[in-house]
Design an enzyme around this catalytic site. Structure first.
Site, PDB file in Angstrom:
ATOM      1  CD  GLU A  44       1.405  -8.376  -8.842  1.00 40.24           C
ATOM      2  OE1 GLU A  44       0.395  -8.461  -9.576  1.00 40.24           O
ATOM      3  OE2 GLU A  44       1.782  -7.300  -8.350  1.00 40.24           O
ATOM      4  CG  ASP A  70       0.498   0.202  -5.275  1.00 36.93           C
ATOM      5  OD1 ASP A  70       1.107  -0.273  -6.241  1.00 36.93           O
ATOM      6  OD2 ASP A  70      -0.007  -0.511  -4.384  1.00 36.93           O
ATOM      7  CE  LYS A 109       0.385  -6.523  -1.375  1.00 32.17           C
ATOM      8  NZ  LYS A 109      -0.846  -5.830  -1.769  1.00 32.17           N
ATOM      9  CG  HIS A 132       4.041  -6.924  -4.367  1.00 30.90           C
ATOM     10  ND1 HIS A 132       3.126  -7.672  -5.066  1.00 30.90           N
ATOM     11  CD2 HIS A 132       3.459  -5.720  -4.183  1.00 30.90           C
ATOM     12  CE1 HIS A 132       2.047  -6.945  -5.313  1.00 30.90           C
ATOM     13  NE2 HIS A 132       2.234  -5.753  -4.788  1.00 30.90           N
ATOM     14  CG  ASP A 182       0.308  -2.281  -9.762  1.00 35.63           C
ATOM     15  OD1 ASP A 182      -0.697  -1.553  -9.682  1.00 35.63           O
ATOM     16  OD2 ASP A 182       0.434  -3.332  -9.087  1.00 35.63           O
ATOM     17  CG  ASP A 209       2.143  -2.976  -2.411  1.00 34.25           C
ATOM     18  OD1 ASP A 209       2.755  -2.580  -3.405  1.00 34.25           O
ATOM     19  OD2 ASP A 209       1.054  -3.561  -2.457  1.00 34.25           O
ATOM     20  CD1 TRP A 262      -0.966 -10.266  -5.908  1.00 39.14           C
ATOM     21  CD2 TRP A 262      -2.843  -9.057  -6.013  1.00 39.14           C
ATOM     22  NE1 TRP A 262      -1.213  -9.738  -4.653  1.00 39.14           N
ATOM     23  CE2 TRP A 262      -2.357  -8.996  -4.697  1.00 39.14           C
ATOM     24  CE3 TRP A 262      -4.016  -8.376  -6.329  1.00 39.14           C
ATOM     25  CZ2 TRP A 262      -2.998  -8.284  -3.676  1.00 39.14           C
ATOM     26  CZ3 TRP A 262      -4.672  -7.667  -5.329  1.00 39.14           C
ATOM     27  CH2 TRP A 262      -4.154  -7.620  -4.016  1.00 39.14           C
ATOM     28  CG  ASP A 300       4.151  -4.722  -7.494  1.00 39.07           C
ATOM     29  OD1 ASP A 300       4.819  -3.864  -6.886  1.00 39.07           O
ATOM     30  OD2 ASP A 300       2.985  -4.521  -7.870  1.00 39.07           O
ATOM     31  CG  HIS A 338       2.672  -5.177 -11.683  1.00 39.90           C
ATOM     32  ND1 HIS A 338       1.589  -5.575 -10.934  1.00 39.90           N
ATOM     33  CD2 HIS A 338       2.337  -5.394 -12.985  1.00 39.90           C
ATOM     34  CE1 HIS A 338       0.645  -6.019 -11.746  1.00 39.90           C
ATOM     35  NE2 HIS A 338       1.080  -5.935 -12.986  1.00 39.90           N
TER      36      HIS A 338
END
Ligand code: RNT
Ligand code: ZN
Length: 413
Positions: free
Chosen positions: A220, A290, A222, A256, A320, A288, A179, A253, A280
């Protein structure tokens, strides 16, 4: 009759075999990300996290050394049923002096391999392109500066060899995931050239043939990063095209994509074209962000797609997220247990029956059953799974986290 026995009887009314579900869940390995334990700082002794991502919060007790991180991971795994994998980043090398990232070698991760072997864990790996002076302007593999590209290409090549070493040493396929944060805050004048440079850099990274039984390569995508809102070089279309034509895996992810776009729907499509799909699993709150994974609708949809496509061994589930505002061991335990609960929820559904109803165009019955199943006693089956794996039942794991906080985390400066 015990709660478990009565739950089993209730599921049986829907044609669901609870014992089979428990057996299947025990085979699922989830890759737990080491970076929740120290707010994505790593062991290079460098400064703040950069690269379009951020941790917020200053909850005490962050792991500052390899031994502290090992201890915290041990504590988390004592409270998570089953045997899993651990996901590392290059900044977690254990070496003195610490080599430059383009000079990393498997031996710099020997301590992690010893750790993983002694705990029966697998290991996954990620090159680290962020938090580094050579990525100060957030351009790495797509930089117009050939020297910058060279440095990061060499880092990515070194990283693949480290993942291969993990796979060989531990006898379990290791995921090597690229990534890069590359992008622009302002509207670019040229969207094509950076993507062409990223493509060519990646071609060089993946040119070396490694043992496919040991390492699986992923990329990955995004949608945007912090301070990189106008343009991301490694967009979804870029990487999907790249992965499809180069024989690497597209990693999805959860955070993303655009806020109403979900990855659950992408899983069955990609399974038609790729051998494996790495994930993820995160929780994006409007972006994003997290946040720690909770048992929400999308997590259950993801689990349903994995289970009903019979892809538990093809979807490589990794977590993640990084929340520095709460107890970090609790963050891991909550996220991992929720992923498992979502899988159990999905395993406790009569998928064949529901699929038959779909072919018969009987969506009234599908809707009715789906909604009734939501209130079936999942918790009683989950408790049994925890007991079978000798991990604390219900919220009793939290007492262990509190004890650990008092005895260990609170004593860290
Ligand atoms: C960032 C990506 C990436 C990182 C980790 C630390 O948006 O999700 O996977 O979170 O590699
Ligand atoms: Zn990610």
């Amino acid at each position: 009759m015990s709660r478990f026995e009565s739950a089993k009887a209730m599921y049986a009314e829907y044609g669901v075999d609870v014992d089979a579900a428990l057996k299947t869940l025990a085979t699922v390995k989830i890759s737990m990300h080491c970076w929740q334990g120290d707010d994505v700082v790593g062991f290079e002794g460098g400064g703040a996290l950069s690269g379009g991502i951020a941790t917020t919060g200053n909850y005490p007790g962050r792991a500052r050394t390899p031994d502290e991180l090992f201890a915290d991971i041990d504590q988390a795994f004592r409270l998570i049923p089953g045997k899993h994998k651990l996901n590392l980043h290059a900044i977690y090398a254990i070496a003195d002096p610490m080599p430059e990232r383009d000079k990393l070698e498997p031996r710099h991760f020997a301590k992690w391999v010893d750790y993983a072997k002694s705990r029966g864990l697998g290991l996954d790996f990620n090159p680290t392109f962020f938090s580094h002076p050579k990525a100060a302007d957030n351009l790495t593999l797509s930089s117009p500066d050939a020297a910058i590209r060279r440095y990061w290409i060499d880092h990515a090549k070194a990283s693949r060899r480290i993942a291969e070493y993990f796979g060989r040493e531990l006898g379990l396929l290791s995921l090597s995931n690229v990534w890069v944060q590359d992008g622009y805050k302002n509207i670019p004048a040229d969207r094509l050239a950076p993507r062409r440079r990223l493509m060519e850099s990646l071609d060089e990274v993946f040119a070396e043939k490694l043992d496919k039984n040991c390492v699986a390569d992923a990329v990955e995508s995004k949608v945007f990063g912090l301070g990189l809102e106008a343009y991301t070089v490694g967009s979804h279309e870029f990487y999907l095209g790249y992965a499809a034509t180069r024989g690497v895996l597209p990693l999805l992810d959860v955070g993303h994509y655009h806020p109403t776009e979900v990855i659950s729907d992408k899983i069955p499509s990609l399974l038609l074209f790729f051998d494996k799909i790495p994930l993820h699993v995160s929780r994006p709150v409007r972006w994003d962000s997290d946040h720690v994974v909770i048992l929400d609708d999308e997590l259950r949809e993801i689990a349903k797609e994995i289970v009903r496509t019979n892809a538990l061994q093809r979807v490589m589930i990794g977590l993640d997220f990084f929340d520095a505002s709460i107890n970090r061991v609790a963050a891991w335990v909550i996220g991992m247990r929720n992923m498992q609960k979502a899988l159990l929820y999905a395993l406790l559904m009569p998928h064949e029956r529901l699929a038959t109803l779909q072919d018969e165009d009987n969506f009234s019955e599908i809707l009715a059953l789906q909604e009734e199943l939501k209130l079936c006693p999942l918790g009683d089956v989950w408790d049994r799974f925890c007991e079978m794996n000798e991990t604390p039942v219900r919220a009793s794991w939290l007492d262990e986290v509190k004890r650990y906080e008092r005895e260990v985390l609170a004593k860290r400066g």
